[in-house]
Scaffold this motif. Structure first.
Motif, PDB file in Angstrom:
ATOM      1  N   SER A  96       0.848  -1.191   0.000  1.00 31.69           N
ATOM      2  CA  SER A  96       0.000   0.000   0.000  1.00 31.69           C
ATOM      3  C   SER A  96       0.878   1.233   0.000  1.00 31.69           C
ATOM      4  O   SER A  96       2.087   1.160   0.241  1.00 31.69           O
ATOM      5  N   ALA A  97       0.260   2.393  -0.235  1.00 29.93           N
ATOM      6  CA  ALA A  97       0.999   3.658  -0.280  1.00 29.93           C
ATOM      7  C   ALA A  97       1.593   4.019   1.069  1.00 29.93           C
ATOM      8  O   ALA A  97       2.544   4.798   1.140  1.00 29.93           O
ATOM      9  N   SER A  98       1.056   3.461   2.149  1.00 22.48           N
ATOM     10  CA  SER A  98       1.525   3.832   3.480  1.00 22.48           C
ATOM     11  C   SER A  98       2.648   2.941   3.991  1.00 22.48           C
ATOM     12  O   SER A  98       3.167   3.179   5.084  1.00 22.48           O
ATOM     13  N   ASP A  99       3.053   1.923   3.242  1.00 16.70           N
ATOM     14  CA  ASP A  99       4.150   1.065   3.691  1.00 16.70           C
ATOM     15  C   ASP A  99       5.435   1.878   3.785  1.00 16.70           C
ATOM     16  O   ASP A  99       5.791   2.586   2.841  1.00 16.70           O
ATOM     17  N   PRO A 100       6.156   1.800   4.906  1.00 17.27           N
ATOM     18  CA  PRO A 100       7.327   2.658   5.108  1.00 17.27           C
ATOM     19  C   PRO A 100       8.564   2.241   4.326  1.00 17.27           C
ATOM     20  O   PRO A 100       9.522   3.004   4.244  1.00 17.27           O
ATOM     21  N   ILE A 101       8.576   1.037   3.771  1.00 19.00           N
ATOM     22  CA  ILE A 101       9.684   0.598   2.906  1.00 19.00           C
ATOM     23  C   ILE A 101       9.077   0.053   1.623  1.00 19.00           C
ATOM     24  O   ILE A 101       8.167  -0.781   1.662  1.00 19.00           O
ATOM     25  N   LYS A 102       9.569   0.528   0.498  1.00 15.34           N
ATOM     26  CA  LYS A 102       9.041   0.110  -0.799  1.00 15.34           C
ATOM     27  C   LYS A 102      10.206  -0.198  -1.729  1.00 15.34           C
ATOM     28  O   LYS A 102      11.170   0.568  -1.791  1.00 15.34           O
TER      29      LYS A 102
ATOM     30  N   LYS B 249      12.592   2.941  -1.595  1.00 17.34           N
ATOM     31  CA  LYS B 249      12.126   4.109  -0.858  1.00 17.34           C
ATOM     32  C   LYS B 249      11.899   3.723   0.593  1.00 17.34           C
ATOM     33  O   LYS B 249      11.417   2.622   0.884  1.00 17.34           O
ATOM     34  N   LEU B 250      12.223   4.638   1.485  1.00 17.58           N
ATOM     35  CA  LEU B 250      11.963   4.384   2.894  1.00 17.58           C
ATOM     36  C   LEU B 250      11.635   5.690   3.614  1.00 17.58           C
ATOM     37  O   LEU B 250      12.114   6.760   3.240  1.00 17.58           O
ATOM     38  N   TYR B 251      10.809   5.588   4.630  1.00 16.79           N
ATOM     39  CA  TYR B 251      10.485   6.736   5.464  1.00 16.79           C
ATOM     40  C   TYR B 251      11.624   6.949   6.451  1.00 16.79           C
ATOM     41  O   TYR B 251      12.014   6.022   7.167  1.00 16.79           O
ATOM     42  N   ALA B 252      12.141   8.177   6.489  1.00 17.28           N
ATOM     43  CA  ALA B 252      13.301   8.460   7.327  1.00 17.28           C
ATOM     44  C   ALA B 252      12.972   9.281   8.570  1.00 17.28           C
ATOM     45  O   ALA B 252      13.741   9.281   9.526  1.00 17.28           O
ATOM     46  N   HIS B 253      11.856  10.004   8.574  1.00 15.91           N
ATOM     47  CA  HIS B 253      11.489  10.838   9.717  1.00 15.91           C
ATOM     48  C   HIS B 253       9.997  11.133   9.643  1.00 15.91           C
ATOM     49  O   HIS B 253       9.462  11.253   8.542  1.00 15.91           O
ATOM     50  N   PRO B 254       9.281  11.203  10.789  1.00 12.24           N
ATOM     51  CA  PRO B 254       9.795  11.226  12.153  1.00 12.24           C
ATOM     52  C   PRO B 254      10.232   9.877  12.702  1.00 12.24           C
ATOM     53  O   PRO B 254      10.868   9.822  13.756  1.00 12.24           O
ATOM     54  N   GLU B 255       9.899   8.792  12.036  1.00 16.06           N
ATOM     55  CA  GLU B 255      10.427   7.480  12.405  1.00 16.06           C
ATOM     56  C   GLU B 255      11.285   6.968  11.252  1.00 16.06           C
ATOM     57  O   GLU B 255      10.937   7.140  10.085  1.00 16.06           O
ATOM     58  N   PHE B 256      12.398   6.328  11.601  1.00 18.92           N
ATOM     59  CA  PHE B 256      13.325   5.848  10.584  1.00 18.92           C
ATOM     60  C   PHE B 256      13.088   4.370  10.324  1.00 18.92           C
ATOM     61  O   PHE B 256      13.088   3.556  11.237  1.00 18.92           O
ATOM     62  N   HIS B 257      12.873   4.038   9.048  1.00 18.69           N
ATOM     63  CA  HIS B 257      12.669   2.653   8.627  1.00 18.69           C
ATOM     64  C   HIS B 257      13.743   2.291   7.614  1.00 18.69           C
ATOM     65  O   HIS B 257      14.124   3.125   6.781  1.00 18.69           O
ATOM     66  N   CYS B 258      14.212   1.042   7.665  1.00 20.66           N
ATOM     67  CA  CYS B 258      15.288   0.652   6.761  1.00 20.66           C
ATOM     68  C   CYS B 258      15.315  -0.857   6.595  1.00 20.66           C
ATOM     69  O   CYS B 258      15.034  -1.596   7.558  1.00 20.66           O
ATOM     70  N   PRO B 259      15.657  -1.364   5.408  1.00 18.76           N
ATOM     71  CA  PRO B 259      15.836  -2.805   5.232  1.00 18.76           C
ATOM     72  C   PRO B 259      16.934  -3.343   6.156  1.00 18.76           C
ATOM     73  O   PRO B 259      17.854  -2.613   6.533  1.00 18.76           O
ATOM     74  N   LEU B 260      16.824  -4.601   6.511  1.00 21.92           N
ATOM     75  CA  LEU B 260      17.826  -5.227   7.368  1.00 21.92           C
ATOM     76  C   LEU B 260      19.065  -5.624   6.585  1.00 21.92           C
ATOM     77  O   LEU B 260      20.129  -5.849   7.181  1.00 21.92           O
ATOM     78  N   LYS B 261      18.942  -5.722   5.278  1.00 16.69           N
ATOM     79  CA  LYS B 261      20.085  -6.113   4.453  1.00 16.69           C
ATOM     80  C   LYS B 261      20.339  -5.057   3.398  1.00 16.69           C
ATOM     81  O   LYS B 261      19.412  -4.366   2.983  1.00 16.69           O
ATOM     82  N   PRO B 262      21.586  -4.924   2.954  1.00 19.21           N
ATOM     83  CA  PRO B 262      22.764  -5.694   3.367  1.00 19.21           C
ATOM     84  C   PRO B 262      23.155  -5.355   4.802  1.00 19.21           C
ATOM     85  O   PRO B 262      23.084  -4.191   5.198  1.00 19.21           O
ATOM     86  N   PRO B 263      23.566  -6.356   5.604  1.00 19.24           N
ATOM     87  CA  PRO B 263      23.792  -6.123   7.032  1.00 19.24           C
ATOM     88  C   PRO B 263      25.030  -5.291   7.334  1.00 19.24           C
ATOM     89  O   PRO B 263      24.996  -4.418   8.193  1.00 19.24           O
ATOM     90  N   VAL B 264      26.139  -5.564   6.648  1.00 21.21           N
ATOM     91  CA  VAL B 264      27.399  -4.883   6.948  1.00 21.21           C
ATOM     92  C   VAL B 264      28.067  -4.459   5.648  1.00 21.21           C
ATOM     93  O   VAL B 264      28.062  -5.192   4.661  1.00 21.21           O
ATOM     94  N   LEU B 265      28.628  -3.248   5.633  1.00 25.65           N
ATOM     95  CA  LEU B 265      29.300  -2.714   4.455  1.00 25.65           C
ATOM     96  C   LEU B 265      30.757  -2.426   4.798  1.00 25.65           C
ATOM     97  O   LEU B 265      31.087  -2.090   5.925  1.00 25.65           O
TER      98      LEU B 265
END
Length: 371
Positions: free
Chosen positions: A113-119, A141-157
């Motif tokens: 949906s349009a409201s999903d914080p990670i697309k 795409k991800l929502y960064a503020h006021p709450e920060f959302h992010c994929p779990l991968k890639p785990p380490v760079l």
């Protein structure tokens, strides 16, 4: 009315483009266009260090220049902004690693949906002639503020040239979090500059637009080489919701903006940020700042990656022309709308060749008199 279906995840465009047998654009991407544009070296350059300088004359000059750039072009190049080049490079490294993930790992971030914080995925667009085509790009795409959302991968760079942990290792989300925090600070200063330029009272913008809970979106776009650039497009002409949008790229040009009825190629120097005024800034300033159409075209030779941060008011802010400006102008040129409703409406109603939602917000003087 055009519609956009932004949440389908099909085979990544990059996988398709890497196929050695790809000699022509598949029919589902077919969007006939003229990607050529004029060259311009007239895009305003804003020195951010002048905006925060102790010297009042330098600061006043920068405020005046920002106001003029937003009025005449709707775009400007921001230099001396204070974000380390190494952090910008690290952000590119992070996004490249995401696009390299296996398809099944990226597919889990397909939004429903349009409201999903990670697309994650690509766009299918239906134009006003009821023709559907897919954009030549992959995106996250991800929502960064006021709450920060992010994929779990890639785990380490493994990041070089920046002080990230031991042995140059850094978590993906920490790179994106730092970059969005720093750009959000820049956006806040630019909004303050516009407020000063318009002689609004101190704190007026913060209170009306609820800037402490400003809605910020991070996006990265990957445009693989395209065998027929005139038969596909990365992003069709559009405007952005929000106040200011920031863009950096990997050294491969592709952004074009409309100015005085013509399309212009836009590039920006290394370590600079391309900034454009967005729809809510035009509405809030009662038309003084201009949100102009722009598009992303593709090329045959090189992969292009752009990183975009869209900075808006609070999702709950009801954005209309600032009351002091309406008093000066004698009337409001735009109607008001809750920001999150505007964002979601643009996802499903934006035209391929126009800025329909913003046009709908404009108040025609004849209609006003009739009412």
């Amino acid at each position: 009315m055009a519609s956009v279906q932004p949440f389908e995840y099909d085979t990544a465009i990059k996988v398709l483009a890497d196929s050695s047998n790809l000699k022509a654009v598949p029919s589902k991407f077919n969007f006939i266009n003229e990607p050529s544009a004029l060259s311009s070296d007239s895009l305003p350059i804003i020195d951010f260090s002048a905006l925060i300088a102790d010297d009042p004359d330098r600061r006043c000059g920068a405020i005046r220049d920002i106001g003029k750039a937003c009025q005449e072009w709707g775009f400007f190049i921001l230099v001396n902004h204070g974000i380390p080049e190494a952090l910008m490079n690290a952000t590119f490294t992070a996004t490249k690693e995401f696009f390299k993930l296996p398809e099944n790992e990226k597919k889990q971030y397909e939004a429903k949906s349009a409201s999903d914080p990670i697309k994650c995925g690509n766009f299918n667009v239906t134009n006003t002639s009821n023709q559907t085509f897919t954009l030549w790009r992959d995106y996250l795409k991800l929502y960064a503020h006021p709450e920060f959302h992010c994929p779990l991968k890639p785990p380490v760079l493994r990041i070089t040239g920046y002080k990230y942990g031991q042995n140059g290792l850094k978590i993906f989300r920490e790179v994106l979090l730092e970059y969005t925090e720093r750009t959000r600070g820049l956006a806040r200063k630019l909004v303050e500059a516009i407020s000063d330029n318009l002689e609004l009272e101190k704190n007026y913008v913060d209170e009306v637009l609820k800037m402490d809970s400003s809605f910020q979106l991070f996006a990265t776009n990957l445009y693989p080489p395209c065998p027929q650039p005139d038969q596909a497009i990365g992003i069709p002409p559009h405007t952005d919701p929000g106040l200011f949008t920031f863009l950096i790229h990997n050294g491969v040009a592709g952004l074009q903006i409309e100015h005085d009825g013509h399309w212009f190629n836009v590039d920006s120097p290394q370590n600079s940020i391309l900034v454009n005024a967005a729809d809510q800034l035009e509405i809030f300033t009662n038309g003084r700042c201009k949100s102009v159409k722009h598009r992303a075209v593709v090329n045959k030779e090189r992969e292009r990656i752009s990183i975009v941060v869209a900075n808006g008011p609070s999702k709950e802010a009801i954005v209309g022309p600032a009351a002091p400006l309406v008093e000066k102008d004698g009337r409001a040129l735009y109607s008001s709308m809750k920001y999150i409703e505007y964002v979601e409406a643009q996802l499903v109603k934006s035209r391929v060749n126009g800025k329909q939602i913003l046009e709908q917000m404009m108040i025609d003087q004849d209609d006003e008199i009739a009412n």
